[in-house]
Design an enzyme around this catalytic site. Structure first.
Site, PDB file in Angstrom:
ATOM      1  N   ARG A   8       0.838  -1.121   0.151  1.00  0.00           N
ATOM      2  CA  ARG A   8      -0.186  -0.202   0.026  1.00  0.00           C
ATOM      3  C   ARG A   8       1.052   1.208  -0.125  1.00  0.00           C
ATOM      4  NH1 ARG A   8      -4.576  -0.880   4.568  1.00  0.00           N
ATOM      5  NH2 ARG A   8      -5.114   1.340   3.988  1.00  0.00           N
ATOM      6  N   HIS A   9       0.095   2.369  -0.196  1.00  0.00           N
ATOM      7  CA  HIS A   9       1.257   3.306   0.051  1.00  0.00           C
ATOM      8  C   HIS A   9       1.140   3.938   1.171  1.00  0.00           C
ATOM      9  CE1 HIS A   9      -2.637   4.980   0.847  1.00  0.00           C
ATOM     10  NE2 HIS A   9      -3.509   4.722  -0.280  1.00  0.00           N
ATOM     11  N   ASN A  15      -6.083   8.634   5.888  1.00  0.00           N
ATOM     12  CA  ASN A  15      -5.695   7.236   6.674  1.00  0.00           C
ATOM     13  C   ASN A  15      -5.792   8.130   7.990  1.00  0.00           C
ATOM     14  OD1 ASN A  15      -3.346   5.765   4.480  1.00  0.00           O
ATOM     15  ND2 ASN A  15      -5.689   5.897   4.706  1.00  0.00           N
ATOM     16  N   ARG A  48      20.152 -14.246  -5.895  1.00  0.00           N
ATOM     17  CA  ARG A  48      21.180 -14.554  -6.953  1.00  0.00           C
ATOM     18  C   ARG A  48      19.852 -13.030  -7.787  1.00  0.00           C
ATOM     19  NH1 ARG A  48      18.195 -19.582  -7.819  1.00  0.00           N
ATOM     20  NH2 ARG A  48      18.320 -19.348  -5.297  1.00  0.00           N
ATOM     21  N   GLU A  68      -7.662   4.041  -6.849  1.00  0.00           N
ATOM     22  CA  GLU A  68      -8.225   3.381  -5.430  1.00  0.00           C
ATOM     23  C   GLU A  68     -10.066   2.948  -6.379  1.00  0.00           C
ATOM     24  OE1 GLU A  68      -8.861   1.254  -3.845  1.00  0.00           O
ATOM     25  OE2 GLU A  68      -8.589   1.894  -1.631  1.00  0.00           O
ATOM     26  N   HIS A 133      -3.433   1.250  -3.725  1.00  0.00           N
ATOM     27  CA  HIS A 133      -4.735   0.904  -2.610  1.00  0.00           C
ATOM     28  C   HIS A 133      -4.787   0.064  -2.231  1.00  0.00           C
ATOM     29  CE1 HIS A 133      -4.175   5.745  -4.260  1.00  0.00           C
ATOM     30  NE2 HIS A 133      -4.248   5.371  -4.772  1.00  0.00           N
TER      31      HIS A 133
END
Ligand code: F6P
Length: 181
Positions: A8-9, A15, A48, A68, A133
């Site tokens: 998620r951002h 938020n 690797r 979103e 989102h």
């Protein structure tokens, strides 16, 4: 084997205030996460993979289809405000979160359809990290984990956590790295 990393951002100011949708700025903690992310990717990538990729500049793409879930008239409201201003809608979403379409916006079902070309692209991509989102990641996650899409609205995709998915023939291996910020 190639992997798909999901994140998620970083935490946004919406938020923090409990508002949904929108394109709010990132908070200070969100910013700290952005700075930690390269380290998390390195930690979770095999030796690797890193040795092989070390001469590559990571290419960054922006896909409109990863926007979103559009919450229409409810964009920028808190869940409490939605319950108060659109009680019918609030109940309908509670009854059928997958199919409920916000007024002037989208449902999870709409998002799943919008994501089809993205999923096709991911199926044939090399190692890739997708930063986007919550609702979008829930649908992508459900797809790779073979969870029926109807359950995507309830998938756990927490903030500030890097998820690494490695698809195998019959299942997908999942690892999660939480940033300590
Ligand atoms: O709160 C963050 C967020 O990404 C909102 O922008 C979005 O509307 C919401 O989560 C989606 O979660 P839910 O479908 O559970 O309301």
């Amino acid at each position: 084997p190639r992997s798909i990393w999901l994140s998620r951002h970083g935490e946004s100011n919406f938020n923090l205030s409990g508002q949904i949708g929108g394109d709010a700025d990132i908070s200070d903690r969100g910013e700290a996460y952005a700075r930690r992310l390269p380290e998390l990717v390195k930690q979770s990538a095999g030796d690797r993979e890193l040795t092989t990729a070390r001469f590559l500049e990571y290419e960054k793409l922006e896909w409109k289809a990863l926007d979103e879930l559009d919450s229409g008239v409810c964009d920028g409201l808190t869940y409490a405000e939605i319950a108060e201003q659109y009680p019918e809608d609030f109940k309908q979403r509670d009854d059928d979160k997958y199919n409920y379409r916000y007024l002037g916006g989208e449902s999870y079902r709409d998002v799943v359809i919008r994501l089809e070309p993205i999923i096709m692209e991911l199926e044939r991509s090399e190692n890739i990290l997708i930063v986007t989102h919550q609702a979008i990641l829930r649908c992508i996650y459900a797809y790779f984990m073979n969870v029926p899409q109807e359950r995507s609205p309830w998938m756990e995709v927490p903030l500030h956590t890097l998820i690494k998915l490695t698809p195998k023939a019959y299942s997908t291996i999942e690892e999660r790295l939480k940033a300590d910020i």
